[in-house]
Design an enzyme around this catalytic site. Structure first.
Site, PDB file in Angstrom:
ATOM      1  N   TYR A   1      -1.291   7.793  -3.087  1.00 34.99           N
ATOM      2  CA  TYR A   1      -1.561   7.225  -4.415  1.00 34.99           C
ATOM      3  C   TYR A   1      -2.795   7.870  -5.037  1.00 34.99           C
ATOM      4  O   TYR A   1      -2.894   7.990  -6.251  1.00 34.99           O
ATOM      5  CB  TYR A   1      -1.840   5.726  -4.284  1.00 34.99           C
ATOM      6  CG  TYR A   1      -0.634   4.821  -4.129  1.00 34.99           C
ATOM      7  CD1 TYR A   1       0.667   5.277  -4.288  1.00 34.99           C
ATOM      8  CD2 TYR A   1      -0.829   3.471  -3.844  1.00 34.99           C
ATOM      9  CE1 TYR A   1       1.743   4.407  -4.144  1.00 34.99           C
ATOM     10  CE2 TYR A   1       0.243   2.605  -3.714  1.00 34.99           C
ATOM     11  CZ  TYR A   1       1.529   3.073  -3.861  1.00 34.99           C
ATOM     12  OH  TYR A   1       2.583   2.206  -3.738  1.00 34.99           O
TER      13      TYR A   1
ATOM     14  N   HIS B   1      -6.883   3.117   4.355  1.00 31.09           N
ATOM     15  CA  HIS B   1      -6.548   4.026   5.460  1.00 31.09           C
ATOM     16  C   HIS B   1      -7.780   4.406   6.300  1.00 31.09           C
ATOM     17  O   HIS B   1      -7.640   4.836   7.435  1.00 31.09           O
ATOM     18  CB  HIS B   1      -5.939   5.330   4.923  1.00 31.09           C
ATOM     19  CG  HIS B   1      -4.507   5.228   4.516  1.00 31.09           C
ATOM     20  ND1 HIS B   1      -4.125   4.681   3.314  1.00 31.09           N
ATOM     21  CD2 HIS B   1      -3.366   5.603   5.150  1.00 31.09           C
ATOM     22  CE1 HIS B   1      -2.794   4.739   3.219  1.00 31.09           C
ATOM     23  NE2 HIS B   1      -2.321   5.301   4.322  1.00 31.09           N
TER      24      HIS B   1
ATOM     25  N   CYS C   1      -4.718  -2.080  -1.235  1.00 30.88           N
ATOM     26  CA  CYS C   1      -4.853  -0.694  -1.659  1.00 30.88           C
ATOM     27  C   CYS C   1      -5.943  -0.629  -2.726  1.00 30.88           C
ATOM     28  O   CYS C   1      -5.826  -1.271  -3.772  1.00 30.88           O
ATOM     29  CB  CYS C   1      -3.520  -0.244  -2.241  1.00 30.88           C
ATOM     30  SG  CYS C   1      -3.620   1.329  -3.077  1.00 30.88           S
TER      31      CYS C   1
ATOM     32  N   CYS D   1     -11.040   2.844   1.079  1.00 27.99           N
ATOM     33  CA  CYS D   1      -9.593   3.120   1.095  1.00 27.99           C
ATOM     34  C   CYS D   1      -9.100   2.463   2.370  1.00 27.99           C
ATOM     35  O   CYS D   1      -9.733   2.610   3.430  1.00 27.99           O
ATOM     36  CB  CYS D   1      -9.330   4.624   1.128  1.00 27.99           C
ATOM     37  SG  CYS D   1      -7.609   5.031   1.533  1.00 27.99           S
TER      38      CYS D   1
ATOM     39  N   ASP E   1       0.882  -1.168   0.000  1.00 29.87           N
ATOM     40  CA  ASP E   1       0.000   0.000   0.000  1.00 29.87           C
ATOM     41  C   ASP E   1       0.921   1.220   0.000  1.00 29.87           C
ATOM     42  O   ASP E   1       2.144   1.083   0.107  1.00 29.87           O
ATOM     43  CB  ASP E   1      -0.907  -0.011   1.246  1.00 29.87           C
ATOM     44  CG  ASP E   1      -1.863   1.176   1.262  1.00 29.87           C
ATOM     45  OD1 ASP E   1      -2.417   1.491   0.189  1.00 29.87           O
ATOM     46  OD2 ASP E   1      -2.044   1.808   2.311  1.00 29.87           O
TER      47      ASP E   1
END
Ligand code: DGL
Length: 268
Positions: free
Chosen positions: A49, A192, A80, A190, A17
């Protein structure tokens, strides 16, 4: 690569990622498959990204796949959403290990949920690709999907700014925008974003949020099993690498999957 069955299944599973986001996936996979050996690459130098072009992302992903090919792995987990959306179709046939892209791997289970109105939060690149709506609507054309891009959220996590007033404002803006669509459930599209669950659930109850990593981990386990690639007598080892700033990665990892030693810097 020695492709004899025994040797191949003993090879490690690799993850990548742009940073700590993929740890949300790694943690779930490790829970299901504790005996496997793991490599994790956080491409911190190229984070975020989600603000890169398709061409840039293909170049980046190719370098990472080449690196893992040299390290001899049996599978690469694209932990990712952005690279799964933008690069998987281009690179999927170029390597002789298994490649698992998150969006394509979880679309089936999400498409079967009893939901008519689904929200998706993701990076600008993922949202612009419409990968979630494309993959889900292929299987369930009835599901209405509302995709909202959250440009600031990845940096909020990577820069440990979760509780700053400006960050809370940036998160609330997107949540308000989403609530206008009245979604029944919302995908954290995502890797994150699960780091922000505590903040998001002040707006949306946790049961309404979908963190695809649990479905993804199940998918990976089943697929490895089906292909005779599960390693039940590995060491359960793990090794982390980053392309820059190992200290920052270690600090950010504390929120979700604390590392016990500094990741090793590598230049691809
Ligand atoms: N965590 C990644 C994703 O799931 C990439 C985030 C970023 O670097 O923009 O899309």
């Amino acid at each position: 690569m020695d492709k004899s069955d025994k040797c191949e299944k003993e090879l490690p599973i690799a993850f990548f990622d742009s940073g700590v986001g993929g740890l949300t996936v790694y943690k779930e996979v490790k829970k299901l498959l504790p005996d496997e050996d793991y490599l994790y690459f956080g491409d911190t130098i190229n984070m975020p990204y989600g603000e890169k072009t398709k061409e840039e992302l293909i170049e980046i992903a190719r370098k990472i796949f080449d690196y893992f090919a040299c390290r001899k792995v049996k599978a690469v987990v694209m932990a990712c959403n952005t690279t799964s959306a933008m690069t998987y179709d281009v690179l999927k046939n170029d390597y002789d290990f298994k490649i698992y892209p998150i969006i394509q791997s979880v679309a089936k289970v999400i498409s079967n949920l009893p939901v008519e109105r689904l929200g998706v939060f993701a990076t600008p690149a993922t949202i612009n690709s419409h990968a979630y709506s494309r993959e889900i609507n292929k299987l369930n054309p009835e599901m209405q999907i509302f995709e909202i891009s959250c440009p600031a959220w990845v940096r909020i996590v990577e820069e440990h700014r979760l509780h700053q007033p400006q960050s809370l404002l940036q998160i609330k803006e997107r949540l308000n925008e989403m609530s206008l669509h009245r979604p029944q459930r919302i995908v954290l599209g995502c890797t994150h974003y699960p780091y922000l669950t505590g903040i998001i659930k002040n707006f949306y109850p946790e049961k309404d949020l979908i963190d695809p990593s649990k479905y993804f981990a199940e998918f990976i386990k089943n697929d490895l099993e089906m292909n005779g690639l599960l390693n039940k007598c590995g060491q359960g080892s793990e090794k982390f690498y980053v392309s820059s700033n190992p200290e920052n990665f270690m600090e950010a990892s504390k929120l979700f999957c604390p590392l016990t030693e500094l990741p090793e810097p590598v230049k691809l």
